[in-house]
Design an enzyme around this catalytic site. Sequence first.
Site: not given
Ligand code: ATP
Ligand code: MG
Length: 558
Positions: A39, A263, A273
């Site tokens: 995102e 994760r 984030k």
């Molecule tokens: P955050 O929790 O940091 O805001 P998010 O999951 O909302 O992260 P996205 O931009 O939606 O951020 O994530 C893009 C991809 O990265 C998704 O498939 C998500 O599952 C993966 N991802 C995000 N954080 C992690 C992590 N700590 N370990 C592994 N994969 C991750």
């Molecule tokens: Mg997300």
Amino acid sequence: MEETNIVNEKPSLNFLEEIIENDLNNGIHKSIITRFPPEPNGYLHIGHAKSICLNFGLGKKYNGRTNLRFDDTNPVKEDVEYVDSIKEDIKWLGFNWAEEHYASDYFEQLYLWACELIKKGLAYVDDQTQDEIKLNRGTVQTPGKNSPYRDRTPEENLRIFQEMRDGKYADGEKILRAKIDMAHTNMHMRDPILYRILHTEHHRTGNKWCIYPMYDYAHGQSDSIENITHSICTLEFDVHRPLYDWFIQQLGIFPSHQYEFARLNLSYTVMSKRKLLQLVQEGHVSSWDDPRMPTICGFRRRGYTPEAIRNFCDSIGVAKRDNFIDVGRLEFSLREDLNKRANRVMAVLDPIKLVIDNYPEGQTEELEAINNPEDENAGTRKLTFSNTLYIERDDFMENPPKKYFRLSLGNEVRLRYAYFITCTSVEKDSQGNITTIHCTYDAASRGGNSPDGRKVKGTIHWVDANNHINAEVRLFDRLFISETPEKTEDGKTFLDNINPDSMKILKNCKCEPSLKNVKHLDKFQFERLGYFSVDYDSKEGAVVFNRACTLKDSWKKD
Ligand code: ATP
Ligand code: MG
């Protein structure tokens, strides 16, 4: 944790590779397509790097493809700045996407599918307020209550949904929901929201839309549009999977499948984030690419290499249960990589002047130094030597304890690549601080070799005071003092766990002159001090180095 285990780990299939091999062997898929779906509401962090390495890695390993898809369904927090940085970071990590997509490119198709669900009696417009909807969802123990608007006819729903799109209603006035089951044991199946009204400009679609799809509605269908075979996401989405499957089934579209893995969590690090944004906005760090940030751009600026990050991501495997990885493993990966590729140089971070009284004043000579003992192609370079040098202040002690093998009065040490020297006296200022160390040298020990089998225990690094450059050096420590900064007592936040001494700036460092014309992100091993990378703040005549990591893990518990 034994570091050697990481290198020697036997490669075996992780559970995703097993699934994929099974699908390929049984003809369920001819080839695979994965995707990385960020995102664009922040910069990528090391957790994303894990997901990138996993998705792109699987695509590569099985001769498949990997798409980059921006999950840009929430116009409020998203921005092109983030889109650009995400693309730059993925490329820097060494991956190329097959296709670049945006969920927002699918808004029209998603809208049509919503109309299809309405026509099938599987979606309805709800006029309840957010609070009413929340209340009527029930709890895990108690079933929810049907909305009074649940039985609107498809015709009425279609008309109002069109009006929602046309901008007839204010934010929050109406929403579109799936009609599934308000008593479902899975809360996500209790008539989940598909569309909400948001009169907000979108970074790509501008003001074309004032209704925006929810993540759950957009994600699976976007996967399906792109024929994604294996849609890999993190564990918290496993409860969303029934809904993911429900949409695909009801619409009869390409059956993408969702798989979940744990994760990445790192010790001494926060990764959300929202929290990273807070660190930037409140000035706890200087920027998203502050070298203390766990962002990919932060690691890059700090001196990490893509190889180090990729090796780290591969070495930690793919877990099915949440766990914490020691941040020391990431540092280990960097050390291992830079040891092979970084040239050795000499720099003095906290200089003190050393005069060799029996070396002719005004004389200078050249000595040969090895650039990288780990790489025979790296060659050698010449260092100049004269009667005045800089050494590290803590390489001299006036009253040394036992087993202090560096320089002290009357003691002999080796100057790396140069000569044996013996300390004869020190000069002090009026406060008693040592200002100059006086030594004599043994001309027969040229190159640092013992002339007569005489042993010295200490070897110290030095820089020729008559031929050096000045530099600023930034030393970093962990940004948080707690192993799990997000676990806090009542009334405290992760900010209370910030390490107040996470950065130290040294302005008066002396480096050998070969470092005069360095470029941003050039990397070196400063002998005995660690690995250093040229910071973006570096300008001609004013070099700035970041310490990427020390030579040994200073945090390791013995
Ligand atoms: P955050 O929790 O940091 O805001 P998010 O999951 O909302 O992260 P996205 O931009 O939606 O951020 O994530 C893009 C991809 O990265 C998704 O498939 C998500 O599952 C993966 N991802 C995000 N954080 C992690 C992590 N700590 N370990 C592994 N994969 C991750
Ligand atoms: Mg997300």
